[in-house]
Design an enzyme around this catalytic site. Structure first.
Site, PDB file in Angstrom:
ATOM      1  N   LYS A 169     -23.473 -26.470  39.601  1.00 36.64           N
ATOM      2  CA  LYS A 169     -23.764 -25.804  38.331  1.00 36.64           C
ATOM      3  C   LYS A 169     -23.225 -26.713  37.239  1.00 36.64           C
ATOM      4  O   LYS A 169     -22.017 -26.767  36.991  1.00 36.64           O
ATOM      5  CB  LYS A 169     -23.074 -24.437  38.278  1.00 36.64           C
ATOM      6  CG  LYS A 169     -23.378 -23.644  37.010  1.00 36.64           C
ATOM      7  CD  LYS A 169     -24.789 -23.075  37.031  1.00 36.64           C
ATOM      8  CE  LYS A 169     -25.045 -22.208  35.807  1.00 36.64           C
ATOM      9  NZ  LYS A 169     -26.402 -21.642  35.816  1.00 36.64           N
ATOM     10  N   GLY A 203     -30.557 -21.465  31.811  1.00 34.95           N
ATOM     11  CA  GLY A 203     -31.740 -21.095  31.049  1.00 34.95           C
ATOM     12  C   GLY A 203     -32.964 -21.847  31.538  1.00 34.95           C
ATOM     13  O   GLY A 203     -33.210 -21.939  32.737  1.00 34.95           O
TER      14      GLY A 203
END
Length: 232
Positions: free
Chosen positions: A33, A108
């Protein structure tokens, strides 16, 4: 092997799909991430959910910012260094030396900025020459954002390996059902799965993932059979 997981927006099931791919992957898997936003130090972020759903898996978070904003904006407001695509690519390459699959989950959508120079998850995919798995919502509006994402990938010479619906509703409406036929057309990529609503709350997540993802992702999902079952 690298695989980028991006989305057509926020809150559409990217982390659940990332966890599903990791749960079914043969061999050793690492999940990266690059930037976690909207989470304070010490709080559980997306990678904690991945670990809870998949069991033992290597996870790496490169940046964390408390405000729920785009990573570049969140880093700027926090007075912190942003996470740059080159640093993500370097971390992914290092993990690839000891893992069979490295998944990189964006924040996103495809062109959300990680730094003030305009670096995006698309730049990470370009540097790693990695395919991109696109997660989308199921209903009205999905076709436009899926088409825009696919066009942006093509413009950059990137390959979309498939489109996965991140949260298939229990009672899909007409637009949702019709999108099963239209999503592959507008994205020029196969429908590679549909994760059912509530999957992450089930103790049988791995079994659900197997039926919800296509064979190329380790599952048994049959897109044509799924379409026939839902489109009259």
């Amino acid at each position: 092997m690298f695989l980028i997981v991006t989305g057509t927006g926020t809150e559409i099931g990217k982390t659940a799909v990332t966890a599903a791919v990791a749960a079914l992957a043969p061999g050793s898997t690492a999940v990266v991430k690059p930037a976690q936003t909207g989470v304070e130090p010490g709080e559980d972020g997306d990678l904690a959910q991945v670990r809870a759903l998949t069991g033992p898996v290597t996870t790496v978070e490169l940046g964390r910012y408390p405000e729920p904003l785009a990573p570049a904006t969140a880093a700027r407001r926090a007075g912190a260094e942003p996470v740059r695509p080159s640093a993500v690519a370097d971390a992914a390459r290092e993990l690839a030396g000891t893992h069979d699959l490295v998944l990189i989950e964006g924040a996103g959508g495809l062109l959300v900025r990680f730094d003030d120079e305009g670096g995006t998850i698309a730049d990470i995919a370009s540097e790693l020459e990695a395919p991109v798995l696109v997660v989308t919502h199921a209903g009205l509006g999905a076709l436009n954002v899926a088409a825009l994402t696919a066009e942006a990938l093509r413009t950059r010479g990137l390959r979309c390996s498939g489109v996965v619906i991140g949260d298939w509703p229990r009672e899909p409406d007409l637009a949702t059902r019709c999108n099963l036929a239209d999503l592959p057309e507008v994205s020029a990529a196969p429908l590679a799965g549909a994760l059912p609503h509530g999957a992450t709350a089930s103790a049988a997540f791995r079994d659900i993932a197997r039926t919800a993802l296509a064979p190329e992702l380790g599952g048994t999902f049959d897109a044509e059979a799924f379409r026939r079952a839902h489109i009259s």
